[in-house]
Scaffold this active site. Structure first.
Site, PDB file in Angstrom:
ATOM      1  N   GLU A  40      54.699   7.795  59.070  1.00  0.00           N
ATOM      2  CA  GLU A  40      53.862   8.813  58.412  1.00  0.00           C
ATOM      3  C   GLU A  40      54.678   9.967  57.868  1.00  0.00           C
ATOM      4  O   GLU A  40      54.400  10.481  56.768  1.00  0.00           O
ATOM      5  CB  GLU A  40      52.808   9.329  59.395  1.00  0.00           C
ATOM      6  CG  GLU A  40      51.693  10.145  58.748  1.00  0.00           C
ATOM      7  CD  GLU A  40      52.006  11.627  58.579  1.00  0.00           C
ATOM      8  OE1 GLU A  40      51.280  12.308  57.823  1.00  0.00           O
ATOM      9  OE2 GLU A  40      52.989  12.100  59.201  1.00  0.00           O
ATOM     10  N   ASP A  87      56.086   8.387  64.782  1.00  0.00           N
ATOM     11  CA  ASP A  87      57.378   8.879  64.293  1.00  0.00           C
ATOM     12  C   ASP A  87      57.345  10.399  64.215  1.00  0.00           C
ATOM     13  O   ASP A  87      56.274  11.006  64.090  1.00  0.00           O
ATOM     14  CB  ASP A  87      57.727   8.280  62.933  1.00  0.00           C
ATOM     15  CG  ASP A  87      56.763   8.698  61.825  1.00  0.00           C
ATOM     16  OD1 ASP A  87      55.527   8.666  62.060  1.00  0.00           O
ATOM     17  OD2 ASP A  87      57.227   9.079  60.735  1.00  0.00           O
TER      18      ASP A  87
END
Length: 388
Positions: A151, A90
């Site tokens: 994350e 991400d």
């Protein structure tokens, strides 16, 4: 030249082609559909180099991947302790960023694009390190590569998977980027808090004493919080967002603030967490409420981590370059691995700069070297692990 490094140098253009594909598939942290599609792409990609892939589904966030090499179905219950690689796919960038921030390589070998440094470059290097082990040494030791999709927003759904895998691993190698090539042997812990103040509205001109200003109370709380910053021990407190009140002629009935805490040690994290959650009102007529917690525990430098760094430094020297170590203020998934007692070495990903900024980039010629370092480090950890 080391045969693994030679192999990776020879395949640098293929690494860059993979990097282009990774970067040009946008994966904002909050776009589950895009993240899940990338996870499916990554699943196929990993299977293409012999990985056994398990999709770790998440209902609210993007799905994560657990990929293994060199293990059988009985490994989880046996004495085999794999080397754990951790990386996230991400990014902080919104969908459509590629239109204004395209993937490009300049004449000096500087490669830019959204999420390229943090941390799709690290993912590509990780997979190519494994590919090099397969192709050059014809042997891939037990490895688990955990690729998570959240994350950048705190690893909210992936944290249990990360901690579980770290507990089973001989060491955790984190593929976060490095601005100057230094490996991270310590990271501060991170706390995130929300402070709410309840006051009482009144006419600021006609009846000022009848009101209780939530903004005034919040000002006292901000001063209390900022006074806790102690650079001598590495503790910092920052009130980064404040809002409150309704109109200039009304005593503010409410106010809110968002607080960031950074600490070096677990003991300091516990002390500061208790202090912040225990804030009391300066004005007895106001009400103060604090929510939040330590989001990422500190990643403290241990003897085991120092040993890992020493091994990496020796390997780098054999490969023809030098690496140093550094302690940083930002957190990563390495914090979770360290907190369960696993030796951690972080910053093994791309070398470049500009994380979360429009000048985000990596250095193309560093990719083969860093991938070679990772491959040889995996190999050495697997060889030296007494459980094997």
């Amino acid at each position: 030249m080391d045969p693994i490094l030679s192999y990776l140098v020879d395949h640098q253009q293929e690494m860059l082609a993979d990097l282009r594909t990774f970067v040009c598939t946008e994966t904002p942290s909050t776009d589950k559909d895009r993240l899940d599609k990338f996870a499916e792409f990554l699943r196929s990609y990993a299977e293409g180099i012999g990985g056994q892939v398990e999709v770790l589904e998440s209902t609210e966030y993007g799905n994560h991947l657990r990929i293994e090499w060199g293990m059988d179905r009985d490994s989880l219950s046996s004495s085999v302790k794999p080397v754990l690689l951790v990386g996230h796919f991400d990014t902080v960038w919104s969908l459509g960023t590629l239109e204004t921030m395209p993937f490009q390589i300049d004449a000096n070998g500087r490669v830019s694009g959204p999420g390229i440094f943090d941390m799709k470059g690290g993912l590509v290097q990780g997979f190519w390190a494994i590919r090099a082990l397969r192709e050059v040494t014809r042997h891939v030791p037990p490895i688990v590569f955990l690729c998570n999709a959240d994350e950048e927003i705190g690893s909210r759904s992936s944290r249990p998977f990360i901690e579980a895998e770290a507990k089973r691993a001989s060491a955790a190698l984190i593929l976060e980027a490095s601005q100057d090539g230094k490996l991270k042997t310590a990271r501060k812990g991170v706390g995130i808090y929300h402070v709410t103040v309840e006051g009482k509205a009144a006419h600021a001109g006609l009846d000022p004493l009848a009101g209780v200003s939530a903004i005034e109370e919040m000002a006292h709380q901000i001063l209390t919080l900022h006074a806790q910053t102690d650079m001598g021990v590495g503790t910092t407190v920052n009130v980064g967002v404040v809002q409150g009140g309704t109109r200039s002629n009304v005593t503010a009935p409410s106010a809110e603030a968002e607080v960031d805490l950074r600490v070096v040690t677990t003991a300091e994290a516990n002390r500061m967490n208790e202090l912040i959650l225990g804030l009391e009102a300066h004005n007895p007529r106001a009400k103060v409420r604090v929510t939040g917690d330590i989001n990422r525990p500190p990643m403290e430098r241990t003897e085991a981590t120092a040993k890992l760094f020493g091994l990496a430094k020796s390997i780098a020297a054999d490969l023809g370059f030098d690496v140093d170590e550094v302690a940083v203020g930002g957190g990563s998934d390495g914090n979770f691995c360290a907190a369960v007692g696993t030796p951690v070495l972080d910053g093994l990903g791309a070398v470049g700069g500009g994380a979360h900024a429009v000048h985000e980039h990596l250095i193309a010629d560093e990719m083969p070297r860093r991938a070679a370092l990772l491959a040889r480090l995996i190999e050495q950890i697997a060889t030296e692990d007494p459980n094997r």
